[in-house]
Design an enzyme around this catalytic site. Structure first.
Site, short mmCIF file in Angstrom:
data_model
loop_
_atom_site.label_atom_id
_atom_site.label_comp_id
_atom_site.label_asym_id
_atom_site.label_seq_id
_atom_site.Cartn_x
_atom_site.Cartn_y
_atom_site.Cartn_z
N GLU A 244 0.89 -1.16 0.00
CA GLU A 244 0.00 0.00 0.00
C GLU A 244 0.92 1.21 0.00
OE1 GLU A 244 -1.70 3.13 0.58
OE2 GLU A 244 -1.75 2.57 2.69
N CYS A 277 -1.97 9.05 2.59
CA CYS A 277 -1.74 8.66 1.20
C CYS A 277 -2.99 8.84 0.35
CB CYS A 277 -1.26 7.21 1.13
SG CYS A 277 -2.32 6.06 2.03
#
Length: 472
Positions: A244, A277
Site C-alpha cells: 500500500e 496517502c
C-alpha cells in the site's frame, strides 16, 4: 522512556546489540523515548519463533481465533487512551484526531476482521474438487508513521484471523503505539511466537525481514521507492508481497456540488497535516465556479488553525520530522518557482510556532499536471487547484498521474457519479464525502500498490488456495 526491548516468542527480550534511536516529539523537537534498532540476529530470532508457532496456530479452529481477536478488542478498548497518547507523542496528532480517528480505527479493523473470518468459507466443494483456503505462513508486516495504529491493526488483525504468524516492524520514528499494541496482545494471551515485534530501520531490520528465506509474505505500507526495493528483496524467495503505497488523489468538483464541497475538500487535504496517502491533494474545479472556489479556499485556509497537538478542537499539528518538514518546504518553493499562484500559506512556519515541525496550510491555484507539485506526493498540507471545462477533461486530468489510490467526486448528478467513477483509474472513489468503510477493500492501481487491505479482501491476502481432487 526507555523502550529498548523487543517482543519475541511471547516475552520482552533484550536486543542482540546496543544500537539505539531517540524518538522525537515533532511538536517540541525533543526526545521522548529511546528504542533499540534490531539487527539480523534479532530478526532471525523473531522469524524462528513465528515459524515454530505456525504449525500449531495454523491448525486452530476459526472459533478459537475469533475468541482471541475478541479478547484483543476488549483489552484494546480498555487501553484506547494509552494508544491515543502514544500516537500524539510520537507523531503529533491533535487530541481530537488521536482519540477520535487514529486510535478508534484500530477497534474498527478488529471488528471487521472478526466479521470477515466469521463469514469466510475456508473449505467448499467446487464440482468434483474441494477448495481450501489455508494460511500463507510467516508474515513480515512493515508499517508507516502517518497512521501508525491504523496500518498495524489493518495488517495484524486479518493476519491473526487467517491463522498466520507475524513479525511486526513499525516505523522507527513512530514505534510507541505499536509497543502498546504488543502489550495488548500479550495480555490477551496470544500464543507464543504468533506475534513478534522488532523495532529497527529499513536498511538493516527491514532488509533482514524482507529477504529472510523463512518469511512467506511481506505486507508493507510506505513510499513507492521503498515498495520497489522490498519487491526486489522478496522476489528472491517468491514471497507474496502486498503493497500500500503513495497517492495523489484528484477531487473533482462539479458546479452542482454540495455548497460545502470546496471547504470539505480542503479539510480532507489538510487533515493529519496532509500526511495521508489517500488525501485529495489535487482539487479540480469546474471552470464556471473556479474563481469563486479559489477565493473561498483563500479565506478558509487563512483561517485554518495550526497549533499544539494537546489543544482541543479542530486544527492540525506538526508534520512528523525535520526531514519531512524540509521536503515539504522544498516542494512549496518549487511550486512558486514553477509559476503556480500562491493563494494562501507558503514557505516557513506559522506565526508563533517557531519550535516544532509546523507547516502552513498552503493552497496553489492555476496548477497544471506538468508541475512537480501536481505529480509528487508532497505528504504535507499542500493543495493544488486547477480548472476543467468538461467531464471528459476532468477524468483525463485525474488519471494523468502515476498513482491510483483514491479519487473524489462532488456532484448531485447520480448518473454522472456512475460515469465518472467507472472511468477513474483508482482503487477507491469517494463520492460527496461519503468516505470508505473500514471493511471495504483499501488499496490502489498503478504505483499506488499491489493487493488490498481491510475486510474480506484483506483477509484473503493472507490465504493460499489449495484444490484437492478426489476428496469424496
Amino acid at each position: 522512556m526507555e523502550k529498548l526491548d523487543f517482543y519475541i516468542n511471547g516475552a520482552w527480550v533484550k536486543p542482540s546489540a546496543s544500537k539505539t534511536l531517540d524518538v522525537i516529539n515533532p511538536a517540541t523537537e525533543e526526545p521522548v523515548a529511546k528504542i533499540s534498532l534490531g539487527s539480523e540476529v534479532d530478526v532471525n530470532l523473531a522469524v524462528s519463533a513465528a515459524k515454530s508457532a505456525f504449525d500449531s496456530y495454523s491448525q486452530t479452529p476459526v472459533a478459537q481465533r475469533i475468541e482471541l481477536l475478541t479478547t484483543i478488542r476488549e483489552i484494546y478498548k480498555r487501553r484506547i487512551a494509552d494508544v491515543a497518547d502514544a500516537i500524539q507523542t510520537e507523531m503529533g496528532a491533535p487530541t481530537s484526531l488521536a482519540r477520535g480517528a487514529q486510535a478508534m480505527v484500530g477497534l474498527g479493523h478488529l471488528k471487521a476482521a472478526i466479521r470477515s473470518v466469521s463469514n469466510h468459507e475456508f473449505e467448499f466443494k467446487h464440482g468434483e474438487f474441494l477448495i481450501r483456503h489455508e494460511p500463507i505462513g510467516v508474515c513480515g508486516l512493515i508499517t508507516p508513521w502517518n497512521w501508525p495504529v491504523n496500518q498495524v491493526v489493518s495488517k495484524l488483525a486479518p493476519c491473526i484471523a487467517a491463522g498466520c504468524t507475524a513479525i511486526l516492524k513499525p516505523s522507527e520514528i513512530a514505534p510507541l503505539s505499536s509497543m502498546v499494541i504488543a502489550e495488548i496482545f500479550h495480555e490477551a494471551g496470544v500464543p507464543k511466537g504468533v506475534f513478534n515485534l522488532v523495532n529497527g530501520d529499513g536498511a538493516t531490520t527491514g532488509d533482514a525481514l524482507t529477504s529472510h528465506p523463512d518469511v512467506n509474505m511481506i505486507s508493507f505500507t510506505g513510499s513507492t521507492r521503498a515498495g520497489a526495493l522490498i519487491s526486489q528483496n522478496a522476489a528472491k524467495d517468491f514471497k507474496r508481497v502486498s503493497l500500500e503505497l503513495g497517492g495523489k488523489g484528484a477531487n473533482i468538483i462539479f458546479k452542482d456540488a454540495d455548497p460545502d464541497a470546496i471547504e470539505r475538500g480542503a479539510l480532507r487535504c489538510f487533515r493529519n497535516s496532509g500526511q495521508s496517502c489517500n488525501a485529495p491533494t489535487r482539487m479540480l474545479v469546474e471552470k464556471s465556479m473556479y474563481n469563486d472556489a479559489v477565493e473561498r479556499l483563500k479565506k478558509y485556509t487563512e483561517n485554518f488553525e495550526v497549533g499544539d497537538p494537546k489543544k482541543e478542537g479542530e486544527h492540525i499539528g506538526p508534520v512528523i520530522s525535520e526531514t519531512q518538514y524540509n521536503k515539504i518546504q522544498t516542494l512549496i518553493k518549487k511550486g512558486i518557482d514553477e509559476g503556480a499562484k500562491l493563494v494562501a500559506g507558503g514557505p516557513g512556519k506559522p506565526d508563533g510556532l517557531e519550535k516544532g515541525y509546523f507547516v502552513k496550510p498552503t493552497v496553489f491555484a492555476d496548477v497544471n499536471n506538468k508541475m512537480e507539485i501536481a505529480r509528487t506526493e508532497i505528504f504535507g498540507p499542500v493543495l493544488s487547484v486547477m480548472p476543467f471545462e468538461t467531464e471528459e477533461e476532468a477524468i483525463e486530468i485525474a488519471n494523468d498521474t502515476p498513482y491510483g489510490l483514491t479519487n473524489y467526486i462532488q456532484t448531485k448528478d447520480k448518473e454522472k457519479v456512475k460515469r465518472v467513477a467507472r472511468k477513474l483509474r483508482s482503487g477507491m472513489v469517494d463520492v460527496n464525502g461519503a468516505g470508505i468503510a473500514v471493511d471495504a477493500p483499501f488499496g490502489g492501481f498503478k504505483h499506488s500498490g499491489i493487493g488490498r487491505e481491510a475486510g474480506e479482501h484483506g483477509l484473503e491476502e493472507f490465504l493460499e488456495v489449495k484444490s484437492v481432487g478426489g476428496w469424496s
